[in-house]
Design a protein around this motif. Structure first.
Motif, short mmCIF file in Angstrom:
data_model
loop_
_atom_site.label_atom_id
_atom_site.label_comp_id
_atom_site.label_asym_id
_atom_site.label_seq_id
_atom_site.Cartn_x
_atom_site.Cartn_y
_atom_site.Cartn_z
N MET A 57 0.80 -1.19 -0.08
CA MET A 57 0.13 -0.11 -0.03
C MET A 57 0.86 1.17 0.00
O MET A 57 2.13 1.25 0.39
CB MET A 57 -0.76 0.08 1.34
CG MET A 57 -1.83 -1.13 1.31
SD MET A 57 -3.06 -0.95 2.95
CE MET A 57 -3.93 -2.38 2.77
N GLY A 58 0.27 2.21 -0.67
CA GLY A 58 1.30 3.53 -0.47
C GLY A 58 0.50 4.74 -0.67
O GLY A 58 -0.96 4.72 -1.30
N SER A 59 0.88 6.03 -0.54
CA SER A 59 0.07 7.21 -0.50
C SER A 59 1.04 8.26 -0.85
O SER A 59 2.03 8.11 -0.24
CB SER A 59 -1.05 7.40 0.37
OG SER A 59 -0.50 7.65 1.58
N ASP A 60 0.51 9.58 -1.25
CA ASP A 60 1.19 10.68 -1.24
C ASP A 60 0.88 11.30 0.19
O ASP A 60 -0.29 11.33 0.68
CB ASP A 60 0.62 11.73 -2.24
CG ASP A 60 1.25 11.51 -3.64
OD1 ASP A 60 2.42 11.08 -3.69
OD2 ASP A 60 0.50 11.21 -4.56
N VAL A 61 2.00 11.98 0.94
CA VAL A 61 1.94 12.49 2.17
C VAL A 61 0.56 13.57 2.21
O VAL A 61 0.48 14.23 1.24
CB VAL A 61 2.94 13.09 2.87
CG1 VAL A 61 4.18 11.98 3.18
CG2 VAL A 61 3.62 14.07 1.97
N PRO A 62 -0.17 13.67 3.16
CA PRO A 62 -1.14 14.68 3.10
C PRO A 62 -0.85 16.02 3.12
O PRO A 62 0.57 16.13 3.72
CB PRO A 62 -2.06 14.20 4.54
CG PRO A 62 -1.43 13.18 5.18
CD PRO A 62 -0.10 12.86 4.52
N PRO A 63 -1.42 17.13 2.84
CA PRO A 63 -1.00 18.43 2.87
C PRO A 63 -0.62 18.85 4.31
O PRO A 63 -1.11 18.28 5.25
CB PRO A 63 -2.08 19.20 2.44
CG PRO A 63 -3.06 18.22 1.63
CD PRO A 63 -2.88 16.97 2.32
N GLY A 64 0.58 19.56 4.45
CA GLY A 64 1.10 20.00 5.47
C GLY A 64 1.98 18.83 6.27
O GLY A 64 2.60 19.25 7.43
N THR A 65 2.00 17.77 5.79
CA THR A 65 2.91 16.68 6.37
C THR A 65 4.26 16.68 5.66
O THR A 65 4.32 16.67 4.49
CB THR A 65 2.18 15.12 6.18
OG1 THR A 65 0.88 15.60 6.74
CG2 THR A 65 3.13 14.25 6.99
N GLU A 66 5.24 16.71 6.50
CA GLU A 66 6.76 16.52 5.93
C GLU A 66 6.84 15.24 5.34
O GLU A 66 6.79 14.35 6.36
CB GLU A 66 7.80 16.72 7.03
CG GLU A 66 9.14 17.08 6.45
CD GLU A 66 10.21 17.52 7.50
OE1 GLU A 66 11.42 17.17 7.38
OE2 GLU A 66 9.78 17.89 8.62
N HIS A 67 7.59 15.13 4.16
CA HIS A 67 8.07 13.82 3.73
C HIS A 67 9.52 13.68 3.82
O HIS A 67 10.23 14.55 3.62
CB HIS A 67 7.75 13.71 2.28
CG HIS A 67 8.19 12.59 1.59
ND1 HIS A 67 9.10 12.38 0.74
CD2 HIS A 67 7.55 11.52 1.52
CE1 HIS A 67 9.34 11.02 0.45
NE2 HIS A 67 8.13 10.39 0.92
N ASN A 68 9.93 12.72 4.44
CA ASN A 68 11.13 12.18 4.86
C ASN A 68 11.71 11.07 3.89
O ASN A 68 11.23 9.98 4.45
CB ASN A 68 11.66 11.98 6.32
CG ASN A 68 11.07 13.30 7.03
OD1 ASN A 68 11.77 14.28 6.86
ND2 ASN A 68 10.47 13.04 8.17
N PRO A 69 12.33 11.21 2.72
CA PRO A 69 12.56 10.03 1.84
C PRO A 69 13.54 8.89 2.84
O PRO A 69 14.51 9.30 3.32
CB PRO A 69 13.43 10.68 0.82
CG PRO A 69 13.05 12.05 0.70
CD PRO A 69 12.78 12.43 2.05
N GLY A 70 13.12 7.67 2.62
CA GLY A 70 14.08 6.55 3.44
C GLY A 70 13.13 6.54 4.54
O GLY A 70 13.39 5.35 5.38
N ASN A 71 12.36 7.33 5.24
CA ASN A 71 11.71 7.02 6.33
C ASN A 71 9.91 6.93 6.40
O ASN A 71 9.61 6.91 7.10
CB ASN A 71 11.95 8.11 7.46
CG ASN A 71 13.25 7.99 8.09
OD1 ASN A 71 13.79 6.95 7.84
ND2 ASN A 71 13.71 9.34 8.43
N GLY A 72 9.81 7.06 4.86
CA GLY A 72 8.40 6.96 4.23
C GLY A 72 7.55 5.82 4.48
O GLY A 72 7.28 5.14 3.52
#
Length: 139
Positions: A63-78
């Motif tokens: 499963m997967g999704s784009d992070v919600p608005p206002g949420t920081e994305h940390n590649p490798g920790n996603g």
């Protein structure tokens, strides 16, 4: 449906491309739902993926999704570990034990798509998602 345990990946706007690539690699059925389909049709993120699920013929689920608005994305920790199914008592029991001593970012409660859902991080720092769907035949 029996309870299911699978990885849940987070992306920063490229969930559709990633999940389509994984379908090419693993095969199977891919379902994608956008933020626009779930109450945000005029949002700048309307075309981003709110939830995607790939079910491969070998039984693997991703499963997967784009992070919600206002949420920081940390590649490798996603990532998170997702628990889902329709056994309310079993999944609530898991939730209670996983969230004990940790932190709750989304309380376990009914969501706009109709399921009961929550997100927490256990006391060891592992992120979890719990989704309790309606048993087949329930409205």
């Amino acid at each position: 449906m029996a309870s299911r345990l699978n990885p849940y990946l987070s992306f920063d706007g490229d969930a559709r491309a990633a999940m389509e690539l994984y379908r090419e690699i693993f095969g199977g059925t891919l379902r994608l739902n956008t933020y626009g389909e779930f109450g945000q049709p005029d949002s700048p993120v309307a075309d981003r993926i709110m939830h995607g699920m790939l079910e491969a013929p070998n039984g693997c689920t991703l499963m997967g999704s784009d992070v919600p608005p206002g949420t920081e994305h940390n590649p490798g920790n996603g990532f998170a570990v997702s628990l889902s199914g329709d056994d309310d008592a079993e999944l609530r029991g898991y939730w209670e034990k996983l969230s004990a001593g940790g932190s709750v970012s989304v309380p376990l409660e009914k969501q706009m798509w109709g399921d009961v859902f929550g997100m927490c991080t256990d006391r060891f720092g592992i992120p979890w998602m719990v989704n309790i769907g309606r048993a087949q035949g329930q409205d």
